[in-house]
Design a protein around this motif. Structure first.
Motif, PDB file in Angstrom:
ATOM      1  N   UNK A  76     -22.276  -5.740 -20.399  1.00 61.29           N
ATOM      2  CA  UNK A  76     -21.767  -6.913 -19.595  1.00 61.29           C
ATOM      3  C   UNK A  76     -22.299  -5.461 -18.496  1.00 61.29           C
ATOM      4  N   UNK A  77     -22.162  -5.038 -18.031  1.00 61.74           N
ATOM      5  CA  UNK A  77     -22.324  -3.197 -17.259  1.00 61.74           C
ATOM      6  C   UNK A  77     -23.033  -2.188 -17.103  1.00 61.74           C
ATOM      7  N   UNK A  78     -24.572  -2.823 -17.009  1.00 62.02           N
ATOM      8  CA  UNK A  78     -25.108  -1.479 -17.340  1.00 62.02           C
ATOM      9  C   UNK A  78     -25.216  -0.350 -16.982  1.00 62.02           C
ATOM     10  N   UNK A  79     -25.749   1.157 -18.154  1.00 59.78           N
ATOM     11  CA  UNK A  79     -25.217   2.504 -17.769  1.00 59.78           C
ATOM     12  C   UNK A  79     -25.801   2.194 -16.226  1.00 59.78           C
ATOM     13  N   UNK A  80     -27.013   2.074 -16.128  1.00 61.79           N
ATOM     14  CA  UNK A  80     -27.934   2.463 -15.208  1.00 61.79           C
ATOM     15  C   UNK A  80     -27.015   2.186 -13.307  1.00 61.79           C
ATOM     16  N   UNK A  81     -26.114   1.288 -13.711  1.00 62.45           N
ATOM     17  CA  UNK A  81     -24.984   1.301 -12.609  1.00 62.45           C
ATOM     18  C   UNK A  81     -24.080   2.578 -12.507  1.00 62.45           C
ATOM     19  N   UNK A  82     -24.032   3.243 -13.494  1.00 62.79           N
ATOM     20  CA  UNK A  82     -23.131   4.500 -13.335  1.00 62.79           C
ATOM     21  C   UNK A  82     -23.886   5.458 -12.650  1.00 62.79           C
ATOM     22  N   UNK A  83     -25.073   5.178 -13.082  1.00 63.87           N
ATOM     23  CA  UNK A  83     -25.969   6.415 -12.599  1.00 63.87           C
ATOM     24  C   UNK A  83     -26.439   6.647 -11.115  1.00 63.87           C
ATOM     25  N   UNK A  84     -26.630   5.586 -10.580  1.00 64.57           N
ATOM     26  CA  UNK A  84     -26.227   4.334  -8.983  1.00 64.57           C
ATOM     27  C   UNK A  84     -25.164   5.313  -7.997  1.00 64.57           C
TER      28      UNK A  84
END
Length: 225
Positions: free
Chosen positions: A155-163
């Motif tokens: 839904x909200x990819x983990x790449x967003x967490x890294x950013x």
């Protein structure tokens, strides 16, 4: 949220926000930093443009009709069959399918479905998310921040967490392998442990109006550049 805290006679809080609620928590902290002690973001929206195709589709015209059809008699069986198939095909969405169906079930009438879609369309369109907090993340300097994410969140990819982690000075990031968009359902003990450790290890922020004003005027973290 501000008014509720006033009614409850609570001056300052640690905010925990999931998905859209993560964006709301960030907005609250941005508008009322003096009332915010810490921020915990769980699979939060509002970081980058990419988002689940299902949410993009829900922002399109006609989505309200489709949501209404899911609630019709006889639709429960094919819906449950789709959930079963996603799970047994080991599709990442299968981890979240039951929660997503529960959300649809919580929209029993046209008024509630319309309210949901209006809220969604304020932040998502066919291209993806249309708002971002990245340009204000420097304001979390001095604000203890914890990011909790499912490693298989579609839904909200983990790449967003890294950013977000890179953009938020001093933030912590925990990724739960095998979890989707609702890690507090699939990994409740791990999420609770991370939250308790964060609360125990950090001191609440104490922002003054002067400090907040200085950060805004600099437009960056003190000491950068």
């Amino acid at each position: 949220m501000r008014d509720l805290l006033g009614v409850l006679d609570i001056d300052r809080v640690t905010l925990v926000g999931h998905s859209l609620g993560g964006g709301i928590a960030m907005q609250f902290a941005y508008q009322y930093p003096e009332r915010t002690e810490r921020i915990v973001l769980v699979g939060a929206g509002g970081v980058s443009r990419s988002v689940s195709p299902a949410l993009r589709a829900a922002s399109l015209p006609g989505a309200q009709l489709v949501l209404g059809m899911l609630g019709l008699p006889g639709m429960r069986t094919p819906t449950e069959a789709a959930v079963w198939a996603l799970r047994h095909l080991d599709h990442p969405l299968g981890r979240d399918a039951e929660d997503l169906v529960r959300i649809v079930d919580a929209l029993p009438d046209a008024t509630s479905r319309s309210a949901f879609l209006r809220t969604l369309r304020a932040v998502v369109d066919w291209r993806g998310q249309v708002v971002t907090m990245l340009d204000r993340c420097y304001l979390t300097a001095g604000m203890p921040t914890l990011l909790l994410w499912g490693g298989d969140d579609v839904i909200v990819p983990v790449e967003h967490a890294q950013l977000a982690h890179e953009a938020m000075p001093g933030s912590r990031l925990e990724v739960f392998d095998g979890a989707g968009h609702f890690p507090f359902h699939t990994h409740p003990d791990e999420v609770l442990r991370a939250l308790r450790e964060f609360l125990a290890d950090t001191e609440p922020a104490h922002w003054s109006a002067a400090e907040w004003r200085a950060l805004l005027r600099r437009g960056r973290v003190a000491g950068d550049g």
